[in-house]
Every structure is written in C-alpha cells, then in structure tokens.
Design a protein around this motif. Structure first.
Motif, PDB file in Angstrom:
ATOM      1  N   ARG A 115      -9.544  62.798  -4.583  1.00  0.00           N
ATOM      2  CA  ARG A 115     -10.891  62.754  -5.147  1.00  0.00           C
ATOM      3  C   ARG A 115     -10.953  61.648  -6.189  1.00  0.00           C
ATOM      4  N   ASP A 132     -13.387  59.345  -9.046  1.00  0.00           N
ATOM      5  CA  ASP A 132     -14.532  59.417  -9.949  1.00  0.00           C
ATOM      6  C   ASP A 132     -15.536  58.360  -9.502  1.00  0.00           C
ATOM      7  N   GLU A 156     -18.306  57.295 -10.730  1.00  0.00           N
ATOM      8  CA  GLU A 156     -18.779  56.417 -11.807  1.00  0.00           C
ATOM      9  C   GLU A 156     -17.747  55.354 -12.153  1.00  0.00           C
TER      10      GLU A 156
END
Length: 155
Positions: free
Chosen positions: A56, A58, A60
C-alpha cells in the motif's frame, strides 16, 4: 474449501493488519506453531481466500491528491456489452476501483489523480467520448476517513 475455523480467522485477522509478520510472531499471536501457521497460510492461498500480497502506497506522497467517484450510466442499446466498454477503463492507472451497481447508475469508478485539472482531462478525453455513455456524475472526496480497511473475519 471447508469453512474457516477460528485459527484460520485469527491468522487472516492478524495478516490483514500486518502482512509482514514473521511466522514466529504470527504463531504467537494466534496460539499455533509456526509450521501450522505456514501450512494454513498455504492452504488459504491455494483456495483463494488469500488472493495475494500487496504494497500500500500513500497516494499524496505520489502527488495523487484528488480522489473522485465517477458514476456512469450506459445506454445498453448503444453498446454491444457494457462490461466490455468499461473494461478499457479498468486498464487505466487512474481507476482504482470499479463496481457494477444497482440504482440510477450502472457503474461507479474510484479514481486518483493529481488535481482537478487532471480529473477534468480524464473525464473529457477518456470517459465522455466513450460510446454508449448516457450519464456521468462525479463527486470529489473532501477527506478520506477510512480506506483499505480489513475485512471482517472474526465472528
């Protein structure tokens, strides 16, 4: 596959929260030996209960600051197969999820893009020109409160 027992469920519960657990740590958490955990994980993978291991990221941190939900209605009479038409969207990196749904729309897409300009470009160059699209509605997420939550495996 036979039904999941409480140890299988404990293993799945623990691995959803931290897939990088060592066998020793997992065994301690679920009260089994490491070899039993290993055999159970292999069986759960074989039967497709565990469908893979993913990293996973991020969004952003990657510059993907906008999450949008695109609701599509299709004119089934103007396309050979609505699922085939949407299939080309599934190959797009912007499309994170796609669901065929009930209600006033046929599909919901979840997309991640850098900004509203990129979203607008995606809508105008990819979605709008698609043959058989009857209606497009887009909603932009203001905040993400929970994402990629674990599935309920404990009863």
């Amino acid at each position: 596959m036979e039904t999941l027992d409480r140890f299988d469920r404990r293993i799945l519960h623990a691995l959803q929260r931290n897939a990088r657990l060592t066998l020793a740590a997992l065994a301690e958490a679920v009260n089994l030996s490491p070899s039993q955990c290993s055999r159970r994980i292999a069986r759960l993978e074989e039967y497709g209960v565990i469908q893979g291991h993913a990293l996973r990221l991020d969004p952003e941190a990657l510059g993907l600051k906008v999450t949008a939900f695109i609701f599509l209605s299709v004119d089934k009479g103007r396309m050979a197969s609505p699922r085939d038409a949407v299939a080309e969207l599934l190959a797009r990196d912007e499309v994170i999820d796609c669901h065929a749904v009930t209600g006033s729309h046929d599909f919901i897409l979840k997309v991640r893009v850098a900004d509203l300009a990129e979203l607008s470009h995606f809508l105008s160059t990819t979605i709008s020109p698609m043959e058989g699209i009857r209606d497009i509605a887009t909603q932009v997420a203001m905040n993400t409160l929970k994402e990629n939550g674990p599935l309920k495996v404990m009863s």
